[in-house]
Scaffold this active site. Sequence first.
Site, PDB file in Angstrom:
ATOM      1  N   ASP A  12       0.287  -8.048  -1.815  1.00 14.10           N
ATOM      2  CA  ASP A  12       0.487  -6.621  -1.570  1.00 14.10           C
ATOM      3  C   ASP A  12       0.875  -6.412  -0.099  1.00 14.10           C
ATOM      4  O   ASP A  12       0.619  -7.266   0.749  1.00 14.10           O
ATOM      5  CB  ASP A  12      -0.830  -5.900  -1.903  1.00 14.10           C
ATOM      6  CG  ASP A  12      -0.835  -4.466  -1.454  1.00 14.10           C
ATOM      7  OD1 ASP A  12       0.093  -3.731  -1.813  1.00 14.10           O
ATOM      8  OD2 ASP A  12      -1.777  -4.080  -0.725  1.00 14.10           O
ATOM      9  N   ASP A  14       0.793  -2.841   2.029  1.00 15.41           N
ATOM     10  CA  ASP A  14      -0.036  -1.911   2.804  1.00 15.41           C
ATOM     11  C   ASP A  14      -1.517  -2.196   2.593  1.00 15.41           C
ATOM     12  O   ASP A  14      -2.006  -2.266   1.475  1.00 15.41           O
ATOM     13  CB  ASP A  14       0.290  -0.474   2.406  1.00 15.41           C
ATOM     14  CG  ASP A  14       1.730  -0.113   2.743  1.00 15.41           C
ATOM     15  OD1 ASP A  14       2.028   0.056   3.933  1.00 15.41           O
ATOM     16  OD2 ASP A  14       2.557  -0.031   1.813  1.00 15.41           O
ATOM     17  N   THR A  46       4.522  -4.635  -4.233  1.00 12.99           N
ATOM     18  CA  THR A  46       4.166  -3.420  -3.515  1.00 12.99           C
ATOM     19  C   THR A  46       4.500  -2.170  -4.311  1.00 12.99           C
ATOM     20  O   THR A  46       5.353  -2.199  -5.209  1.00 12.99           O
ATOM     21  CB  THR A  46       4.892  -3.380  -2.149  1.00 12.99           C
ATOM     22  OG1 THR A  46       4.582  -2.160  -1.473  1.00 12.99           O
ATOM     23  CG2 THR A  46       6.398  -3.479  -2.325  1.00 12.99           C
ATOM     24  N   GLY A  47       3.855  -1.074  -3.958  1.00 11.20           N
ATOM     25  CA  GLY A  47       4.206   0.212  -4.533  1.00 11.20           C
ATOM     26  C   GLY A  47       5.416   0.831  -3.865  1.00 11.20           C
ATOM     27  O   GLY A  47       5.964   1.819  -4.345  1.00 11.20           O
ATOM     28  N   ASP A 227      -5.762  -4.988  -1.977  1.00  9.43           N
ATOM     29  CA  ASP A 227      -6.879  -4.203  -1.433  1.00  9.43           C
ATOM     30  C   ASP A 227      -7.169  -2.907  -2.168  1.00  9.43           C
ATOM     31  O   ASP A 227      -8.249  -2.352  -2.041  1.00  9.43           O
ATOM     32  CB  ASP A 227      -6.606  -3.870   0.045  1.00  9.43           C
ATOM     33  CG  ASP A 227      -5.514  -2.817   0.210  1.00  9.43           C
ATOM     34  OD1 ASP A 227      -5.750  -1.810   0.887  1.00  9.43           O
ATOM     35  OD2 ASP A 227      -4.416  -2.996  -0.358  1.00  9.43           O
ATOM     36  N   ASN A 230      -4.268  -0.183  -7.258  1.00 14.03           N
ATOM     37  CA  ASN A 230      -3.012  -0.591  -7.890  1.00 14.03           C
ATOM     38  C   ASN A 230      -2.807  -2.111  -7.854  1.00 14.03           C
ATOM     39  O   ASN A 230      -1.852  -2.621  -8.430  1.00 14.03           O
ATOM     40  CB  ASN A 230      -1.816   0.123  -7.250  1.00 14.03           C
ATOM     41  CG  ASN A 230      -1.670  -0.126  -5.777  1.00 14.03           C
ATOM     42  OD1 ASN A 230      -2.651  -0.319  -5.055  1.00 14.03           O
ATOM     43  ND2 ASN A 230      -0.441  -0.143  -5.307  1.00 14.03           N
TER      44      ASN A 230
END
Length: 281
Positions: A12, A14, A46-47, A227, A230
């Site tokens: 991930d 962020d 990632t989102g 973290d 998601n």
Amino acid sequence: MTHKDIKLVAIDLDGTLLTDDKQLPQANIDAIHQAIQAGVQVVICTGRTLPGVREIMAQLPFDGEDDFLILQNGSVTHRLHDLEIVDQVTLSREAREVLMDFARVFDEEGAQLVAFDQEGMMLVSQYEANKLVVSDSKALSTPITPFTADEFLAFESFNKAMVLAEPEILDALKDRLPSELFEHYSTVRSQPIIAEFLVKGVSKASSLKNLAKRLDIEAEHVMAIGDQLNDLEMIQWAGLGVAMGNAVARIKEVADVVTGSNEDAGVAQAIEKHILSKGKA
């Protein structure tokens, strides 16, 4: 599981690879480089949208034709070197209609709907963008395009949608979501201020599974690091699920191990411990 089993690392961005001020620690860059040199596939999950990762990806040591990038919480997968889309989903007309009905109700309460295609961020609101939408636009390096409800319903290329509001507003909305929404969407609280609406069944894990299959890598040989909520499904699915030291409690509960925080290059610590240390035995 031992570190010698890891063939693919999913990371991930962020709160994980990046520090709180969105910087990329050199230790993380070096560890990824060493993992790649050791023959391990590394994929960012990632989102974020494509414009929001370009600057970060340019700092990472990817140079192979078989490197991949999973974006929008699993809605889109690109081959990295030419950005060819190898896997994607889009919101159906019916799904957009259901979400639009919901968005109209809560727009006046300060919860704004945005939707994304590959390059754009479209705001569907009767108001100007709130400060959270403006901040997200800057973080993603993507300008805001106002969309009417009719334009939102007519547009066929949305990969995902989000509602942005202060945490207490989203907390209150959570219990008021109509059941019809869950017939069309998988929902996830990716940040305290963001509720995401993905095509039902889509997550970082769903795209990671598809990518692992493409690469002929079993789940037991995958390490996933994250973290936030998601990241939950991919951490559960991976043979070795790693929670950041700064992860929310639920992620730490489902993970196999906990590494250092994003402020302490926890990704580099995990790669060193579970992949690179075998060469130092």
